[in-house]
Design an enzyme around this catalytic site. Structure first.
Site, PDB file in Angstrom:
ATOM      1  N   ARG A  98     -39.198  37.675  19.767  1.00 56.27           N
ATOM      2  CA  ARG A  98     -38.150  37.984  18.766  1.00 56.27           C
ATOM      3  C   ARG A  98     -37.456  39.331  19.001  1.00 56.27           C
ATOM      4  NH1 ARG A  98     -38.818  37.768  11.995  1.00 56.27           N
ATOM      5  NH2 ARG A  98     -38.257  35.563  12.977  1.00 56.27           N
ATOM      6  N   HIS A 152     -31.366  31.614  15.633  1.00 57.31           N
ATOM      7  CA  HIS A 152     -33.093  31.580  15.145  1.00 57.31           C
ATOM      8  C   HIS A 152     -33.320  29.871  15.353  1.00 57.31           C
ATOM      9  CE1 HIS A 152     -36.681  32.177  13.389  1.00 57.31           C
ATOM     10  NE2 HIS A 152     -36.413  32.673  12.165  1.00 57.31           N
ATOM     11  N   GLN A 168     -36.240  28.182  13.593  1.00 55.07           N
ATOM     12  CA  GLN A 168     -36.193  27.940  11.939  1.00 55.07           C
ATOM     13  C   GLN A 168     -35.468  26.809  11.714  1.00 55.07           C
ATOM     14  OE1 GLN A 168     -37.496  30.056   9.454  1.00 55.07           O
ATOM     15  NE2 GLN A 168     -36.913  27.917   8.415  1.00 55.07           N
ATOM     16  N   ASP A 204     -29.053  32.477   3.335  1.00 56.10           N
ATOM     17  CA  ASP A 204     -30.048  33.434   4.074  1.00 56.10           C
ATOM     18  C   ASP A 204     -29.475  34.910   3.165  1.00 56.10           C
ATOM     19  OD1 ASP A 204     -31.649  34.970   5.722  1.00 56.10           O
ATOM     20  OD2 ASP A 204     -30.433  34.300   7.593  1.00 56.10           O
ATOM     21  N   CYS A 214     -34.463  30.229   4.996  1.00 53.38           N
ATOM     22  CA  CYS A 214     -35.544  30.611   5.897  1.00 53.38           C
ATOM     23  C   CYS A 214     -36.640  31.358   5.482  1.00 53.38           C
ATOM     24  CB  CYS A 214     -34.634  30.953   7.187  1.00 53.38           C
ATOM     25  SG  CYS A 214     -33.930  32.642   6.748  1.00 53.38           S
ATOM     26  N   ARG A 219     -42.775  25.464   9.676  1.00 53.39           N
ATOM     27  CA  ARG A 219     -42.516  26.116  10.962  1.00 53.39           C
ATOM     28  C   ARG A 219     -43.662  25.855  11.923  1.00 53.39           C
ATOM     29  NH1 ARG A 219     -39.533  31.048  11.086  1.00 53.39           N
ATOM     30  NH2 ARG A 219     -40.081  30.905  13.125  1.00 53.39           N
TER      31      ARG A 219
END
Ligand code: CP
Ligand code: NVA
Length: 317
Positions: free
Chosen positions: A121, A148, A151, A236, A276, A304
């Site tokens: 990340r 991402h 996700q 988000d 997310c 996830r």
């Protein structure tokens, strides 16, 4: 310097011909592979629930480099690799020489000689690309400023386990044209669904990514028009990690882009709400929607782990 020259330089001039399979963007997978992963994630989730042994990656080590904070990504990868019989090694820049300026290509050269896969990340997407170019083992993007993919793979799984195929459905993205929006654009093209992105002016997705998704993704201003008849409504945070200094300006720009019950009412009666996480109740989504009956956010968070276990099996086996 061009992006590819920068990647080469950051990778220390290293490239691995015939190199391992990486997962840096959703479209690093084919649509058939996504379907295989979704089916496998269903099985892995059931195995965990019923206690069926599924240690398919015994003694495999996953290096996990986090240059930004994380709850879900860290816990899901670390618990997931352990359940598969392997080990997750958490590496923060404060503990690595990377944090003291060791080039990312040199870090990749060294770390990837000792582990079986690496999840990163980080900030600029060029950093995961540079790491992957110099890596002997598969690299998984655990979020960059641009994408991402883990996700959105999970969000596809969450839809799949509740409703089946997403092909021909409609997804409404409300808010920032950010890393999540970019991965949804890749997903729309890959799996053939309509994506409507309602974004305030100046906060649209990257034009190049949008152009690549033009066959399936449309930007609009009006959140209601985007949500009309949608199967999934998703949003988000207004300020992503690294954009904290812009929070006040963004709060003003995004005021009309809150997902509330009225907006959900424009979607199909059985539409799912996804996020997310982490979420900010009262900003991008009301508490009523986030904690309401159409919200699948907690399932999404757990998923996830199941989706990424399927991904790790595919890449690290
Ligand atoms: N959704 C997500 O990636 O959460 P974390 O930032 O907690 O990992
Ligand atoms: N867009 C958000 C996602 C967090 C999981 C960010 O990058 O901070």
């Amino acid at each position: 310097m061009s992006p590819s020259a920068r990647r080469r330089q950051e990778a220390g001039g290293k490239t691995r011909p015939g190199s391992p399979r990486h997962f840096l963007r959703l479209d690093d997978l084919g649509s058939g592979e996504v379907e295989t992963l979704l089916e496998r994630a269903v099985a892995l989730k059931a195995y965990r629930r019923t206690g069926v042994d599924h240690a398919n990656l015994i003694r495999r080590v996953l290096g996990m480099i986090f240059e930004k904070p994380s709850t879900r990504t860290r816990v899901s990868f670390e618990a997931g690799i352990y359940q598969l019989g392997g080990h997750g090694m958490f590496l923060s820049p404060d503990d690595l020489q990377l944090g003291r300026g060791e080039p990312i290509g040199d870090t990749a050269e060294v770390v990837s000689r000792m582990v079986d896969g690496v999840m990163i990340r980080t900030f600029g997407h060029h950093r995961v690309e540079a790491f992957a170019a110099a890596s002997y083992v598969p690299v998984i993007n655990g979020l960059t400023d641009s994408y991402h993919p883990c996700q959105v793979l999970t969000d596809l799984f969450t839809w799949y386990e509740q409703r089946g195929s997403i092909s021909g459905r409609t997804v409404a993205w409300i808010g920032d044209g950010n890393n999540m929006a970019h991965s949804w654009i890749k997903a729309a093209v890959l799996l053939g669904f309509e994506l409507r992105l309602a974004c305030p002016e100046g906060f649209e997705p990257d034009p190049a990514i949008l152009e690549g998704g033009a066959s399936h993704a449309t930007v609009m201003r009006d959140p209601r028009a985007a949500a009309q008849g949608a199967d999934i409504v998703t949003t988000d945070v207004w300020a992503s990690m690294g954009q904290e200094a812009e929070s006040d300006d963004r709060e003003r720009a995004f005021g009309a882009y809150q997902v509330d019950s009225d907006l959900m009412a424009a979607a199909k009666p059985d539409a799912l709400f996804m996020h997310c996480l982490p979420a900010h109740r009262g900003e991008e989504v009301t508490a009523e929607v986030l904690d309401g009956p159409q919200s699948v956010v907690w399932e999404e968070a757990e998923n996830r782990m199941h989706a990424q276990k399927a991904l790790m099996e595919m890449l690290l086996a």
